[in-house]
Design a protein around this motif. Structure first.
Motif, short mmCIF file in Angstrom:
data_model
loop_
_atom_site.label_atom_id
_atom_site.label_comp_id
_atom_site.label_asym_id
_atom_site.label_seq_id
_atom_site.Cartn_x
_atom_site.Cartn_y
_atom_site.Cartn_z
N TRP A 109 53.45 40.86 33.64
CA TRP A 109 52.58 39.95 35.00
C TRP A 109 51.45 40.52 35.18
O TRP A 109 50.39 39.84 35.40
N ASN A 110 51.25 41.95 35.36
CA ASN A 110 50.01 42.49 35.54
C ASN A 110 48.89 42.02 34.49
O ASN A 110 47.87 41.95 34.84
N GLN A 111 49.16 42.12 33.28
CA GLN A 111 48.17 41.98 32.17
C GLN A 111 47.70 40.46 32.28
O GLN A 111 46.53 40.32 32.13
N VAL A 112 48.70 39.72 32.67
CA VAL A 112 48.31 38.22 32.68
C VAL A 112 47.52 37.85 34.09
O VAL A 112 46.31 37.24 33.70
N ILE A 113 47.81 38.54 35.07
CA ILE A 113 47.11 38.11 36.40
C ILE A 113 45.69 38.87 36.28
O ILE A 113 44.73 38.64 36.55
N ASN A 114 45.74 40.03 35.56
CA ASN A 114 44.44 40.72 35.55
C ASN A 114 43.34 40.02 34.46
O ASN A 114 42.21 39.84 35.06
N THR A 115 43.98 39.47 33.42
CA THR A 115 42.85 38.76 32.39
C THR A 115 42.59 37.61 33.28
O THR A 115 41.49 37.12 33.26
N LEU A 117 43.16 36.01 36.14
CA LEU A 117 42.74 35.93 37.50
C LEU A 117 41.74 36.77 37.91
O LEU A 117 40.72 36.44 38.33
N THR A 118 41.98 37.97 37.80
CA THR A 118 41.14 38.99 38.13
C THR A 118 39.89 38.92 37.17
O THR A 118 38.73 39.05 38.03
N GLY A 119 40.15 38.72 36.03
CA GLY A 119 38.74 38.42 35.24
C GLY A 119 37.78 37.49 35.62
O GLY A 119 36.76 37.57 35.86
N VAL A 120 38.46 36.37 36.13
CA VAL A 120 37.81 35.21 36.60
C VAL A 120 36.88 35.56 37.86
O VAL A 120 35.72 35.21 38.25
N PHE A 121 37.71 36.48 38.68
CA PHE A 121 36.94 36.88 40.28
C PHE A 121 35.93 37.69 39.72
O PHE A 121 34.75 37.62 40.13
N LEU A 122 36.05 38.73 38.82
CA LEU A 122 35.04 39.68 38.51
C LEU A 122 33.93 39.09 37.89
O LEU A 122 32.57 39.20 38.07
N GLY A 123 34.25 38.23 36.97
CA GLY A 123 33.23 37.39 36.19
C GLY A 123 32.09 36.62 37.34
O GLY A 123 31.03 36.41 37.25
N SER A 124 33.04 35.91 38.13
CA SER A 124 32.41 35.07 39.11
C SER A 124 31.49 35.78 40.20
O SER A 124 30.35 35.58 40.59
N LYS A 149 48.61 22.93 38.16
CA LYS A 149 49.23 21.94 39.17
C LYS A 149 50.77 21.90 38.51
O LYS A 149 51.62 21.31 39.25
N ILE A 150 50.93 21.94 37.23
CA ILE A 150 52.31 21.61 36.59
C ILE A 150 53.11 22.98 36.44
O ILE A 150 52.62 23.90 35.67
N PRO A 151 54.32 23.02 36.99
CA PRO A 151 55.00 24.05 36.87
C PRO A 151 55.48 24.40 35.54
O PRO A 151 55.66 23.42 34.53
N TRP A 152 55.50 25.86 34.90
CA TRP A 152 55.72 26.04 33.48
C TRP A 152 56.83 27.03 33.40
O TRP A 152 56.54 28.20 33.41
N PRO A 153 58.21 26.70 33.51
CA PRO A 153 59.26 27.68 33.38
C PRO A 153 58.93 28.53 32.12
O PRO A 153 58.41 28.23 31.05
N THR A 154 59.21 29.76 32.23
CA THR A 154 59.11 30.84 31.54
C THR A 154 57.72 31.32 31.24
O THR A 154 57.27 32.21 30.35
N GLY A 163 47.05 28.64 39.01
CA GLY A 163 46.82 28.25 40.46
C GLY A 163 46.02 29.09 41.06
O GLY A 163 45.31 28.37 41.97
N GLY A 164 45.97 30.14 40.84
CA GLY A 164 44.99 31.04 41.60
C GLY A 164 43.44 30.72 41.35
O GLY A 164 42.70 30.59 42.24
N VAL A 165 43.43 30.44 40.16
CA VAL A 165 42.02 30.20 39.42
C VAL A 165 41.56 28.90 40.29
O VAL A 165 40.40 28.78 40.86
N GLU A 166 42.17 27.89 40.38
CA GLU A 166 42.01 26.87 41.10
C GLU A 166 41.44 26.90 42.47
O GLU A 166 40.36 26.50 42.73
N LEU A 167 42.16 27.73 43.23
CA LEU A 167 41.77 27.65 44.81
C LEU A 167 40.66 28.71 45.04
O LEU A 167 40.08 28.68 45.68
N PHE A 168 40.71 29.84 44.11
CA PHE A 168 39.57 30.86 44.06
C PHE A 168 38.30 30.01 43.62
O PHE A 168 37.17 29.92 44.51
N THR A 169 38.35 29.09 42.76
CA THR A 169 37.16 28.37 42.30
C THR A 169 36.69 27.31 43.65
O THR A 169 35.53 27.32 44.02
N LYS A 170 37.90 26.74 44.02
CA LYS A 170 37.31 25.78 45.28
C LYS A 170 36.72 26.49 46.24
O LYS A 170 35.88 25.95 46.94
N THR A 171 37.37 27.59 46.55
CA THR A 171 36.65 28.58 47.68
C THR A 171 35.30 29.07 47.39
O THR A 171 34.57 28.70 48.55
#
Ligand code: NAD
Length: 261
Positions: A109-115, A117-124, A149-154, A163-171
């Motif tokens: 979880w942390n590795q995917v979120i860090n690359t 979402l957090t990576g998008v935050f840091l770069g932006s 926007k499309i849920p993706w089981p597993t 989803g985080g990238v979308e709202l971060f970017t809009k913000t």
């Protein structure tokens, strides 16, 4: 071709292969100067640099983990020292791995979120600092996915990150609109890149994926690169806060395609 891109300088993260490489090369064909970021695959990044130079652009390859503040600063410093300016920042680097959510390890979880979402935050943040300090307009492009926007089981961590990238970017689009800074997402569907190599090598999974795409084909990296070039250009000067889906219609509820339901 977009004439205004010719003088511009871009950072593209995750540029050693896949979408990042295609975007960097397309920018090179537009005559831009590009900092091609790589994490571990220096050879891939050097191939992109060569292709850009052959196409008439300027480029250098810079190693950085985009999940770290030092890493993204190194990319910005390279743009300043090599080319003396920064106009466009593409947060493309990303990763995915599959796990049922009840078995999803916190580490994964942390590795995917860090690359993703957090990576998008840091770069932006890094790009925004530059644009604000220099009182200049700029363009940020964040690689999202149809799974913003499309849920993706597993792949719950991946979908959560996008989803985080979308709202971060809009913000940030709203926060910096009055300074002439634009921020948009690209939402690819299923594209033929190394991330999908194993899946598309299996004919059954390949056919299943194609059956989920109304336009009836897997996308090519160049399809996404075209969208990035347009978003980066002055032709998109009044566009901010959107996700531009490049997905052959995948996000349009394909099961309804022929009037079903
Ligand atoms: P890919 O695996 O081919 O390339 C991903 C790139 O990101 C690689 O160059 C990798 O080295 C880099 N990267 C990963 N972690 C990094 C880190 N910590 N620091 C720096 N670089 C790092 O994948 P791709 O298909 O080109 O995907 C690019 C982006 O597009 C990703 O954000 C992905 O989620 C998104 N996307 C891809 C598809 C698709 O079908 N290919 C669909 C939707 C979204």
């Amino acid at each position: 071709m977009y004439a205004d891109l010719r003088e511009k300088v871009a950072v593209v993260t995750g540029g050693s292969k896949g979408l990042g490489s295609a975007i960097a090369i397309r920018f090179g064909c537009e005559g831009m100067s590009i900092v091609v970021n790589y994490h571990t695959d220096e050879g891939g990044a050097q191939n992109a640099v060569r292709a850009i130079r052959d196409a008439g652009g300027r480029a250098c390859a810079v190693q950085a983990d985009i999940g770290s503040e030092d890493g993204v600063r190194r990319l910005r410093d390279a743009a300043a020292s090599e080319y003396g300016r920064l106009d466009v920042w593409v947060n493309n680097a990303g990763m995915e791995n599959r796990s049922p959510t009840d078995k999803l390890a916190l580490e994964d979880w942390n590795q995917v979120i860090n690359t993703n979402l957090t990576g998008v935050f840091l770069g932006s943040k890094c790009a925004l600092e530059h644009f604000v300090e220099n009182d200049k307009p700029g363009c940020i492009i964040n690689m999202s996915s149809v799974h913003e926007k499309i849920p993706w089981p597993t792949f719950a961590h991946y979908a959560a990150s996008k989803g985080g990238v979308e709202l971060f970017t809009k913000t940030i689009a709203l926060e910096y609109a009055d300074r002439g800074i634009r921020a948009n997402c690209i939402g690819p569907g299923a594209i033929n890149t190394p991330i999908n190599k194993e899946k598309f090598a299996d004919p059954e999974q390949y056919d299943t994926t194609v059956s989920m795409i109304p336009m009836g084909r897997i996308g090519e990296p160049e399809d996404v690169a075209s969208a990035a070039a347009w978003l980066a250009s002055e032709e998109a000067r009044y566009v901010t806060g959107i996700t531009l889906f490049v997905d052959g219609g995948m996000a349009l509820y394909p099961s309804f395609q022929y009037g079903n339901g």
